[in-house]
Motif scaffolding. Structure first.
Motif, mmCIF file in Angstrom:
data_model
loop_
_atom_site.group_PDB
_atom_site.id
_atom_site.type_symbol
_atom_site.label_atom_id
_atom_site.label_comp_id
_atom_site.label_asym_id
_atom_site.label_seq_id
_atom_site.Cartn_x
_atom_site.Cartn_y
_atom_site.Cartn_z
ATOM 1 N N GLY A 400 0.792 -1.211 0.000
ATOM 2 C CA GLY A 400 0.000 0.000 0.000
ATOM 3 C C GLY A 400 0.828 1.266 0.000
ATOM 4 N N PRO A 401 0.162 2.412 0.069
ATOM 5 C CA PRO A 401 0.874 3.688 0.125
ATOM 6 C C PRO A 401 1.588 3.869 1.452
ATOM 7 N N VAL A 402 2.551 4.765 1.462
ATOM 8 C CA VAL A 402 3.283 5.128 2.668
ATOM 9 C C VAL A 402 2.869 6.533 3.070
ATOM 10 N N THR A 403 2.504 6.712 4.321
ATOM 11 C CA THR A 403 2.189 8.039 4.829
ATOM 12 C C THR A 403 3.423 8.586 5.510
ATOM 13 N N ALA A 404 3.905 9.726 5.038
ATOM 14 C CA ALA A 404 5.150 10.309 5.521
ATOM 15 C C ALA A 404 4.872 11.422 6.521
ATOM 16 N N ARG A 424 5.995 3.864 -4.973
ATOM 17 C CA ARG A 424 4.618 3.830 -4.480
ATOM 18 C C ARG A 424 4.202 5.233 -4.049
ATOM 19 N N THR A 425 2.903 5.400 -3.884
ATOM 20 C CA THR A 425 2.361 6.678 -3.471
ATOM 21 C C THR A 425 2.819 7.029 -2.064
ATOM 22 N N VAL A 426 3.179 8.282 -1.860
ATOM 23 C CA VAL A 426 3.518 8.802 -0.540
ATOM 24 C C VAL A 426 2.523 9.905 -0.197
ATOM 25 N N LEU A 427 1.882 9.775 0.959
ATOM 26 C CA LEU A 427 0.876 10.724 1.409
ATOM 27 C C LEU A 427 1.425 11.514 2.597
#
Length: 501
Positions: A400-404, A424-427
């Motif tokens: 899944g995405p990574v929340t930074a 991958r997507t970073v939020l």
């Protein structure tokens, strides 16, 4: 998680406009922060206060719990006073987080006895060795259990006293009596999250009276109510429910809504910490991955690296990083990278006590400061990818995405680079930090922490990976991994496998 500024349906019931507000308190090393949050994740008030009496002397690190209380009261009063004067919504509950491993003794009415031994107080090395000699090889010197054994050996565990962690001590001050701790804060005092019990055989062998140990409940459990005296001091209305919190690291994870398998939060500041969710604990023979209980069920595995932006201070202190970033933007992928340790020793994704930062690949000699920033930035992103790869090899779902979160997210170039390296997507959330996560914990019904976090956490920025850079960045990543193998710091790559209980 919902995007910042997204339209929400109008409430069908006018009473929704009078929903309760939720108070989160983060008790850290240098200060206390409190935030007042509504059901939709809007911060309607905040306050903070500084802790000034921090006593360090070699391995000794102590603080005064009375200062925690007075600073917390000033922070909560400020947060409550900051809301709109016409906002009559009540405070639904309060929850407190604290630093993991900090320990103190208190009376039955939650008054402190002596100073608090902070999470990095290093005077219990002999006790750590004794615990390991009894077969508890997973216990580390930074845990609270060795500190508790030291207190017992010094004869300080007098009858009637109880051990408390930083967060539940402050909760007890609000409730006017010693309250249960939670599963996350109890972990480093030896609590077994699998059996949900204290290891009484080990505790007895260490000479600790089990009566000193607190009861343990799930985070979010109501453990008391704000007393009249605490209400006068803190400004929190009398009778407000006090709900068990978590460690500051776990509360920060809650603030990202990364609480379901496949989702991960990555906090990059002075150091790098990754936390995610899994249906089963990740079994890690090296001991660098730990597993907290997920209040919703399942587990919250994670690891803390010693790499981070601290290396920027070491190599580029005194430089304007914004100016260097503008120049680094034009440099592209460097021929090499820096393994970004600022000090000595690495603890995740591998454990090498004597490890030091190093450069790999061409261009590792003296360089222009912008080129130096470029190499360190790529090294940071490569270590982040290596950490996720190590977790995947243990059976974690990392798709899944990574929340930074953390101070590094202020640099948009570095965050975009991390998305490109991770593929991958970073939020990046609109509101981050442990105090916000504690407010979510205060709001969440039992078994609904992830759903509550999804409703309250908003995305401020979204970074998508650039596929045109994937091959070049993959080559740089594998060059760093090969260097780590040559040093013997990591072994041959392992294929991902399914985690077992």
């Amino acid at each position: 998680m919902h995007a910042a500024g997204s339209r929400r349906e109008a409430p069908s019931d006018p009473a929704d406009r009078h929903d309760a507000l939720w108070l989160g308190v983060d008790l850290g090393t240098q200060g206390v922060r409190a935030v007042l949050v509504d059901d939709h994740g809007t911060v309607v008030g905040s306050g903070e206060d500084t802790l000034l009496r921090d006593h360090r002397d070699g391995p000794r690190h102590e603080q005064d719990p009375e200062e925690w209380w007075s600073a917390a009261c000033r922070a909560t009063r400020a947060a409550l006073a900051a809301r709109d004067p016409g906002d009559g919504r009540p405070v639904g509950a309060v929850s407190v987080d604290g630093t993991s491993g900090t320990l103190l003794l208190q009376t039955a009415d939650a008054l402190p006895v002596g100073p608090a031994l902070m999470y990095d107080d290093a005077r219990a090395a002999d006790e750590t060795a004794a615990i390991r000699a009894l077969g508890a090889g997973h216990v580390q010197s930074t845990w609270a259990l060795p500190r508790l054994v030291r207190l017992a050996r010094e004869g300080r565990l007098a009858p009637g006293l109880r051990a408390a962690h930083q967060g539940d001590h402050l909760s007890g001050r609000l409730a006017g009596e010693a309250v249960p701790t939670d599963t996350s804060q109890a972990l480093k005092t030896g609590y077994d999250p699998r059996s949900l019990s204290w290891p009484h055989t080990l505790i007895d062998s260490l000479g600790i009276d089990p009566a000193v140990l607190p009861d343990v409940v799930a985070p979010g459990t109501t453990v008391g109510h704000v007393t009249p005296a605490a209400a006068r001091a803190s400004g929190i209305p009398e009778g407000t429910p006090v709900r068990a919190g978590m460690t500051d690291g776990c509360a920060a994870q809650v603030a990202t809504a990364a609480l379901e398998p496949g989702l991960w939060c990555s906090s990059l500041g002075t150091t790098l910490v990754l936390k995610g969710a899994a249906p089963q604990p990740l079994r890690d023979p090296s001991g660098v991955v730990y597993n907290h209980r997920n209040p919703d069920g399942g587990w919250l595995p994670g690891g803390a690296s010693s790499t981070g932006t601290g290396r920027l201070n070491t190599d580029l202190g005194g430089h304007d990083l914004d100016q260097l970033t503008a120049r680094a933007l034009r440099l592209g992928v460097p021929g090499g990278a820096t393994y970004p340790l600022a000090g000595t020793g690495e603890r995740f994704p591998f454990a090498v006590p004597g490890a030091r930062g190093f450069d790999v690949g061409p261009g590792s000699g003296p360089a222009d400061p912008a080129a130096r920033l470029n190499r360190i930035a790529h090294g940071l992103a490569y270590v982040e990818r290596l950490s996720l790869d190590a977790l995947a090899a243990l059976g974690a779902d990392t798709a899944g995405p990574v929340t930074a979160v953390g101070g590094a997210v202020r640099n948009h170039w570095l965050t975009a680079l991390r998305a490109d390296v991770l593929g991958r997507t970073v939020l990046v959330p609109a509101h981050t930090g442990s105090a916000f996560g504690s407010a979510v914990i205060a709001r969440a019904p039992a078994g609904r922490l992830a759903a509550t976090a999804r409703a309250m956490v908003r995305v401020a920025h979204r970074y998508e990976p650039d596929p045109s850079r994937a091959d070049e960045l993959d080559h740089g990543y594998r060059r760093l991994v090969a260097a780590l193998r040559e040093k013997g710091w990591i072994g041959a790559p392992r294929a991902p496998r399914e985690a077992t209980a």
